[in-house]
Design a protein around this motif. Sequence first.
Motif, PDB file in Angstrom:
ATOM      1  N   THR A 101       0.464  -1.255   0.107  1.00  0.00           N
ATOM      2  CA  THR A 101       0.164   0.079  -0.113  1.00  0.00           C
ATOM      3  C   THR A 101       0.805   1.574  -0.436  1.00  0.00           C
ATOM      4  O   THR A 101       1.462   2.029  -0.800  1.00  0.00           O
ATOM      5  N   CYS A 102       2.222   1.370   0.538  1.00  0.00           N
ATOM      6  CA  CYS A 102       3.063   2.066   1.188  1.00  0.00           C
ATOM      7  C   CYS A 102       3.492   2.569  -0.476  1.00  0.00           C
ATOM      8  O   CYS A 102       3.693   4.101  -0.772  1.00  0.00           O
ATOM      9  N   THR A 103       4.291   1.920  -1.413  1.00  0.00           N
ATOM     10  CA  THR A 103       5.034   2.004  -2.747  1.00  0.00           C
ATOM     11  C   THR A 103       3.429   2.296  -3.957  1.00  0.00           C
ATOM     12  O   THR A 103       4.110   3.293  -4.679  1.00  0.00           O
ATOM     13  N   MET A 129       3.123   0.121  10.374  1.00  0.00           N
ATOM     14  CA  MET A 129       4.243  -0.015   9.494  1.00  0.00           C
ATOM     15  C   MET A 129       3.671   0.791   7.838  1.00  0.00           C
ATOM     16  O   MET A 129       4.747   1.455   8.276  1.00  0.00           O
ATOM     17  N   ALA A 130       2.738   0.514   8.090  1.00  0.00           N
ATOM     18  CA  ALA A 130       2.403   1.745   6.610  1.00  0.00           C
ATOM     19  C   ALA A 130       2.536   3.272   7.551  1.00  0.00           C
ATOM     20  O   ALA A 130       2.752   4.163   6.511  1.00  0.00           O
ATOM     21  N   GLY A 131       1.683   3.385   8.549  1.00  0.00           N
ATOM     22  CA  GLY A 131       2.025   4.603   9.274  1.00  0.00           C
ATOM     23  C   GLY A 131       3.254   5.308   8.889  1.00  0.00           C
ATOM     24  O   GLY A 131       4.332   6.289   8.798  1.00  0.00           O
ATOM     25  N   ILE A 132       3.645   4.630   9.524  1.00  0.00           N
ATOM     26  CA  ILE A 132       5.698   4.514   9.646  1.00  0.00           C
ATOM     27  C   ILE A 132       6.155   4.970   8.590  1.00  0.00           C
ATOM     28  O   ILE A 132       7.145   6.023   8.215  1.00  0.00           O
ATOM     29  N   GLY A 136       7.791   8.920   6.992  1.00  0.00           N
ATOM     30  CA  GLY A 136       9.540   8.899   7.209  1.00  0.00           C
ATOM     31  C   GLY A 136       9.910   8.876   4.702  1.00  0.00           C
ATOM     32  O   GLY A 136      10.601   9.429   4.974  1.00  0.00           O
ATOM     33  N   ASN A 137       8.894   8.943   4.520  1.00  0.00           N
ATOM     34  CA  ASN A 137       8.639   9.308   2.854  1.00  0.00           C
ATOM     35  C   ASN A 137       7.998  10.465   2.456  1.00  0.00           C
ATOM     36  O   ASN A 137       8.109  10.793   1.357  1.00  0.00           O
ATOM     37  N   THR A 138       6.998  10.719   3.426  1.00  0.00           N
ATOM     38  CA  THR A 138       6.225  11.953   2.846  1.00  0.00           C
ATOM     39  C   THR A 138       5.550  13.272   4.033  1.00  0.00           C
ATOM     40  O   THR A 138       6.459  13.029   4.878  1.00  0.00           O
ATOM     41  N   THR A 139       5.792  14.279   3.296  1.00  0.00           N
ATOM     42  CA  THR A 139       5.449  14.930   4.665  1.00  0.00           C
ATOM     43  C   THR A 139       3.377  14.735   5.261  1.00  0.00           C
ATOM     44  O   THR A 139       3.482  16.248   5.869  1.00  0.00           O
ATOM     45  N   ILE A 140       3.052  14.068   4.545  1.00  0.00           N
ATOM     46  CA  ILE A 140       1.402  14.023   5.305  1.00  0.00           C
ATOM     47  C   ILE A 140       1.928  13.138   6.767  1.00  0.00           C
ATOM     48  O   ILE A 140       2.075  12.780   7.228  1.00  0.00           O
TER      49      ILE A 140
END
Length: 420
Positions: A101-103, A129-132, A136-140
């Motif tokens: 889902t993250c990717t 894990m998705a939230g973490i 770390g990879n967006t500013t949301i």
Amino acid sequence: MVPLLNIAMFTWEYPPKIVGGLGTYTFELTRQLVKMEHNINVFTMNDGTLMPRELMGGVDVHRPKLIDISGILPEVVTEEIRRLGPGMNFFSNVMLYNMLTCTKIVNDLIPQEKKSYDLLSVHDWLSAMAGIMLKGNTTIPMVFHIHSTEKGRSLGSGSRIINDLEKKAAKLADRVVTVSYAMKEELISYGYQSDKIDVVWNGVDARKYAPERVSKDKVSQIRAKYGIGPDDKMILYLGRLTGVKGVDRLLMAMPHVFSQCPKSKLVVVGKGELEGELVRLAETLGINNRVHFNLNMLPEEERIAHYAACDMAVFPSLYEPFGIVALEAMAFKKPIVVGARGVSGLKEIVIASGPDQCGYHINPYDPRDIAWGITSTLMDEKHLRSMGEKARERVLSEFTWERVAGKIMEVYAKVADGKR
């Protein structure tokens, strides 16, 4: 006025696959948020039988298809994961769901479809894990919903990995939402930051869970199925058959209940690892002719019919952050007996004394106290009816999904506005 938001919601359970209260919660919440005209994308699991993407009631549901990675997991993870045995497959599915889902969001939805999200709504460790990763990879900004804790569910320490995931997601989140004040106190006792935690109770659809929706014929059919006559009292337990729910102690209480209330019978509905043990316990106690088991996860309409058919419900949980089943029974004007020791959101739901009494609080560890709560409910017909009326009134005043969604959106709006 709350601004309209684009929300990415992460939940392991979502229709048509619902296992417990989490799936009900996220489904009802998204329905209300769509009514409020917010744009909702849900990211959830796919066991290979579901559509990878579909529009459901105005919600854009994403279900990346899982593949089996359990074969490589032991080679690249800790000894604790290796010791999970059969549970390792479940953990690998959870991990892969979070990664896929993250990717999809980072590589597809944002750059290709030009999606823009104001908020991440992340539910329990299953989506932590998705939230973490996305923090770390967006500013949301992120709101982390904690519906229960690993320590509480296990009545002990539980999995170190899951405990760490819960704590890290809470630490990174802009706000933490939990379901009861009892849960907030539990989190604080574990070292969570108290001033980040908001409490928002769960809800129930009081239009769907309403006495007038179930015909007298259906009620008679359900009662006849269990050999319960019109003059008998039907006591209902509905939920998972697991140690934390206290069903074994409920059975231990029943010999005394039956001696005091000879025209009562207990119906136990649900599935879980204690199924066989509970059936054997009823036989050992000599009450198997008055305890009826329905060892199935019932579809919603059948659950609704069971609430309508019973005279009271009992939920003697040892650990219960909230307890939506209690609300469902209360919406049908049924008095409730609930476990109220330790971490119990149930004691916040049920008023146990005074003019608004709708049930009793009991010590779920003590079968004698459970029996006291049940017999106190059944022995006075007038009081039983009064508590049932007060139960529905309380649902209508405090526990509608409209009220829940409104309070959740207050939290979401502050987080999104703060980020802007």
